[in-house]
Design an enzyme around this catalytic site. Structure first.
Site, PDB file in Angstrom:
ATOM      1  CG  HIS A  31      -1.873   0.985   1.450  1.00  0.00           C
ATOM      2  ND1 HIS A  31      -1.583   2.248   1.883  1.00  0.00           N
ATOM      3  CD2 HIS A  31      -3.207   0.948   1.251  1.00  0.00           C
ATOM      4  CE1 HIS A  31      -2.715   2.952   1.961  1.00  0.00           C
ATOM      5  NE2 HIS A  31      -3.711   2.177   1.575  1.00  0.00           N
ATOM      6  CE  LYS A  90      -7.239  -0.394   6.504  1.00  0.00           C
ATOM      7  NZ  LYS A  90      -8.007   0.160   5.413  1.00  0.00           N
ATOM      8  CD  GLN A 109      -7.002  -4.567   4.148  1.00  0.00           C
ATOM      9  OE1 GLN A 109      -7.962  -5.198   4.589  1.00  0.00           O
ATOM     10  NE2 GLN A 109      -7.124  -3.313   3.732  1.00  0.00           N
ATOM     11  CB  CYS A 145      -3.878   3.461  -1.320  1.00  0.00           C
ATOM     12  SG  CYS A 145      -5.120   4.692  -0.981  1.00  0.00           S
ATOM     13  CG  ASP A 147       0.442  -2.632   6.247  1.00  0.00           C
ATOM     14  OD1 ASP A 147      -0.508  -2.749   7.037  1.00  0.00           O
ATOM     15  OD2 ASP A 147       0.377  -1.951   5.204  1.00  0.00           O
TER      16      ASP A 147
HETATM   17  N1  C6P Z   1      -6.328   0.336   2.895  1.00  0.00           N
HETATM   18  C1  C6P Z   1      -8.210   0.017   1.421  1.00  0.00           C
HETATM   19  O1  C6P Z   1      -9.318   0.321   0.967  1.00  0.00           O
HETATM   20  P1  C6P Z   1      -4.909   3.722   7.079  1.00  0.00           P
HETATM   21  O2  C6P Z   1      -5.417   4.581   5.967  1.00  0.00           O
HETATM   22  O3  C6P Z   1      -3.662   4.294   7.701  1.00  0.00           O
HETATM   23  O4  C6P Z   1      -5.950   3.355   8.072  1.00  0.00           O
HETATM   24  O5  C6P Z   1      -4.483   2.335   6.415  1.00  0.00           O
HETATM   25  C2  C6P Z   1      -3.521   2.324   5.401  1.00  0.00           C
HETATM   26  C3  C6P Z   1      -3.299   0.951   4.870  1.00  0.00           C
HETATM   27  C4  C6P Z   1      -2.048   0.379   5.014  1.00  0.00           C
HETATM   28  N2  C6P Z   1      -1.803  -0.859   4.588  1.00  0.00           N
HETATM   29  C5  C6P Z   1      -2.745  -1.615   4.001  1.00  0.00           C
HETATM   30  C6  C6P Z   1      -2.423  -3.001   3.559  1.00  0.00           C
HETATM   31  C7  C6P Z   1      -4.029  -1.083   3.796  1.00  0.00           C
HETATM   32  O6  C6P Z   1      -4.953  -1.834   3.212  1.00  0.00           O
HETATM   33  C8  C6P Z   1      -4.308   0.234   4.237  1.00  0.00           C
HETATM   34  C9  C6P Z   1      -5.650   0.852   3.992  1.00  0.00           C
HETATM   35  C10 C6P Z   1      -7.680   0.780   2.600  1.00  0.00           C
HETATM   36  O7  C6P Z   1      -7.534  -0.882   0.928  1.00  0.00           O
HETATM   37  C11 C6P Z   1      -7.811   2.260   2.404  1.00  0.00           C
HETATM   38  S1  C6P Z   1      -6.742   2.865   1.144  1.00  0.00           S
END
Ligand code: C6P
Length: 402
Positions: free
Chosen positions: A120, A223, A200, A359, A197
């Protein structure tokens, strides 16, 4: 622990959101919140609201106990110690904290950081800025045609002795589940520190930082059926050695006009008033998920995603991205239609799916597409949701004459 009856979703009723008759298939972007989370936050604001770590009166102490209690809950959930849990705004802030605090102190000119093609933006851009500032290099491990990490290529890049390896547990586009423990062991053998990370994975499978042996791990509470608050885990020794990231109130021990010294862990990394209600809500989300049992969550989701995958595969004009064995995310395109158009037609039928580059623009480049649509599931997703989505997709096919 609740009894899980496969095929019959017993958890949906816990989520007030579903009073809206929407098919919500965008849990990877953010999950809906169970009533227990909303209640815990409301209760905090209604009767326990005060700033933390400051006042010595009873109410302030009550708020502090709730906040620090939440930290203990999160620590237990991922098998860390409370000192190793830093509350941040989101996973993105957690990665930036590591890049700025650990990275600036440890990465030197000519050294390398290794990431993967399935990251991401949040796990790419902070490292890009860091290597630019330091005159260091960013290496990128490739993925296979099937959408899995090419472990041989990864091992080859480890020969360049990166100082840090940062990778996702589960891809938000491909659904690929990376073998974190094995990759971490390989990276450690090569002398690297490891950041995982877990955005997910955290709500979908058991994440145990001691077992994975990673050095840092980040996730976003939103999430995980919780509010918009994030968590950074770091091994105690590393956090102790790191300078602070953001500075101001609460993260200090002593301040004079000439100099300052830093608070103990984890408060050294929590400058200013934190999101207390967010932490309380996140702890309630953890209790909720533990009540179901992560193994049950995973079993239910795997079954549902397999069902969706098989059905989607049979629709002509549908192109699916990523491996067959995956977590609860399926990205796809319909013919030559732009994913935004597909998503719009689904939306007209009450089906919420994300579309775009998710993203992960560099990954889109690797896949050779500008964008894709994506369904993603959670504990509340039903087989009926999937069927409604599939029916809506058939309608989209007709609309686009495919
Ligand atoms: N992915 C998606 O729709 P934040 O925005 O900081 O809460 O999470 C960022 C992020 C980092 N790593 C991974 C693997 C992610 O999936 C995400 C967030 C969302 O896929 C919003 S772009």
């Amino acid at each position: 622990m609740k009894k899980v009856v496969m095929g019959a979703n017993v958890f949906r009723k816990d989520f007030p959101f579903f009073a809206r008759k929407l098919v919500y298939l965008d849990t990877a972007a953010t999950s809906q919140k169970p009533r227990v989370v909303l209640d815990a936050m409301r209760k905090f604001y209604e009767i326990s609201n005060a700033n933390v770590h400051r006042g010595v009166y009873g109410l302030a102490d009550e708020a502090t106990q709730l906040y620090e209690g939440a930290r203990k809950t999160i620590a237990r959930f991922i098998n860390a110690s409370p000192q190793e849990i830093v509350f941040v705004r989101n996973a993105t802030e957690g990665i930036n904290l590591v890049a700025q605090a650990w990275g600036r102190a440890n990465i030197k000119k000519g050294e390398t950081i290794l990431i993967t093609q399935m990251e991401h933006h949040s796990n790419i851009v902070p490292w890009q800025l860091l290597v630019k500032e330091k005159g260091a290099n960013l290496l990128v491990a490739t993925i296979t045609k099937a959408g899995e990490l090419d472990v041989l290529a990864f091992e080859k890049l480890l020969e360049k002795k990166p100082k840090l390896v940062a990778f996702t547990h589960v891809s938000n586009v491909l659904g690929t589940v990376n073998p974190v423990k094995e990759l971490t062991a390989l990276a450690h053998k090569a002398g690297a520190k490891v950041l995982v990370d877990a955005c997910q994975s955290i709500a979908h499978m058991h994440v145990d930082v001691r077992n994975l042996n990673c050095d840092f791990l980040v996730f976003s509470g939103h999430k995980l059926y919780g509010p918009f608050v994030g968590v950074l885990y770091g091994k105690k020794k590393l956090l102790e050695e790191m300078p602070p990231f953001l500075c101001g109130g609460d993260m200090i021990k002593e301040v004079s006009f000439e100099k300052s010294s830093w608070n103990e862990l984890p408060w050294k990394f929590e400058a200013g008033t934190p999101d207390v209600a967010g932490a309380v809500g996140l702890a309630a989300a953890v209790f909720y998920l533990e009540g179901i049992g992560l193994a049950n969550v995973e079993r239910q989701e795997v079954e549902l995603v397999e069902y969706a995958f098989k059905k989607l595969q049979k629709i002509k004009a549908v192109q699916i991205y990523g491996p067959k064995t995956r977590a609860g995310v399926i990205s796809f395109n319909l013919g030559d239609m732009h994913a935004h158009d597909v998503s719009t037609v689904l939306d007209e039928q009450g089906v919420c799916v994300r579309s775009g580059h998710h993203c992960a623009q560099p990954l889109m480049g690797v896949l050779g597409i500008p964008a894709c649509a994506r369904i993603s599931i959670g504990v509340y997703t039903t087989k009926e949701d999937i069927d409604k989505f599939l029916a809506a997709l058939q309608k989209a096919k007709k609309v686009f004459r495919l």
